[in-house]
Design an enzyme around this catalytic site. Structure first.
Site, PDB file in Angstrom:
ATOM      1  N   ASN A  46      47.232 -17.383 -41.443  1.00  0.00           N
ATOM      2  CA  ASN A  46      46.363 -16.207 -41.417  1.00  0.00           C
ATOM      3  C   ASN A  46      47.023 -15.076 -40.636  1.00  0.00           C
ATOM      4  O   ASN A  46      47.717 -15.297 -39.633  1.00  0.00           O
ATOM      5  CB  ASN A  46      44.961 -16.531 -40.909  1.00  0.00           C
ATOM      6  N   GLU A  48      45.920 -11.444 -39.069  1.00  0.00           N
ATOM      7  CA  GLU A  48      44.817 -10.550 -38.722  1.00  0.00           C
ATOM      8  C   GLU A  48      45.319  -9.137 -38.492  1.00  0.00           C
ATOM      9  O   GLU A  48      46.527  -8.879 -38.454  1.00  0.00           O
ATOM     10  CB  GLU A  48      44.098 -11.104 -37.490  1.00  0.00           C
ATOM     11  N   GLU A  59      45.176 -19.449 -46.676  1.00  0.00           N
ATOM     12  CA  GLU A  59      45.215 -19.949 -48.053  1.00  0.00           C
ATOM     13  C   GLU A  59      45.587 -18.823 -49.020  1.00  0.00           C
ATOM     14  O   GLU A  59      46.409 -19.000 -49.923  1.00  0.00           O
ATOM     15  CB  GLU A  59      43.849 -20.531 -48.441  1.00  0.00           C
ATOM     16  N   CYS A  93      38.864 -17.409 -50.423  1.00  0.00           N
ATOM     17  CA  CYS A  93      40.033 -18.232 -50.755  1.00  0.00           C
ATOM     18  C   CYS A  93      39.731 -19.177 -51.908  1.00  0.00           C
ATOM     19  O   CYS A  93      40.592 -19.457 -52.740  1.00  0.00           O
ATOM     20  CB  CYS A  93      40.501 -18.988 -49.521  1.00  0.00           C
TER      21      CYS A  93
END
Ligand code: THU
Length: 134
Positions: A46, A48, A59, A93
């Site tokens: 991930n 951010e 994902e 996702c």
């Protein structure tokens, strides 16, 4: 066949890439690894952003990287998150997975204790919206 999927390799990849997650806001690193029909594995973490809504999940990052690398036909997804119980993928996702994978896609999630949850994409996203409706 699910038995032929190198799950340990996938979880190793997801665990490795999770360490690269850019999570200064949530402190919630996630790693994901996607196995493709040609045997290749594409991983994502991930990422951010100070504009929180721009966050890209692990994902979706993995699936986007797979497209960029010319990979087709995802056959398995492994996810690693440090949660008390294994954590399923978010709704966005799931929809991205449905764009590229068959409903039977096996998705497994582990926490750092090694607890594992097993799903199919169809279980995670019944009645998916797909190109068939367009
Ligand atoms: N996150 C993922 O990477 N995958 C998911 O399926 C759930 C949520 C990320 C987004 C955000 O960076 C952090 O986890 C907290 O929501």
């Amino acid at each position: 066949m699910a038995e032929d999927i190198p799950w340990e390799r996938l979880f190793e990849e997801a665990t490795r890439v999770r360490q690269r997650a850019h999570v200064p806001y949530s402190r919630f690193p996630v790693g994901a690894a996607v196995l493709y029909a040609d045997g290749s594995v594409v991983a994502g973490c991930n990422v951010e952003n100070a504009t929180y809504g721009l966050t890209v999940c692990a994902e979706r990052g993995a699936f986007a990287a797979g497209v960029a690398q010319g990979r087709a036909s995802p056959v398995a997804v492994a996810i690693v998150v440090d949660t008390p119980e294994p954590c399923p993928p978010c709704g966005m996702c799931r929809q991205v997975m449905a764009e590229f994978a068959r409903p039977g896609l096996p998705v497994r999630s582990r926490n750092l204790k090694g607890d594992e949850a097993r799903y199919s994409l169809a279980e995670l996203l019944p009645h998916a919206f797909t190109r068939d409706f367009l």
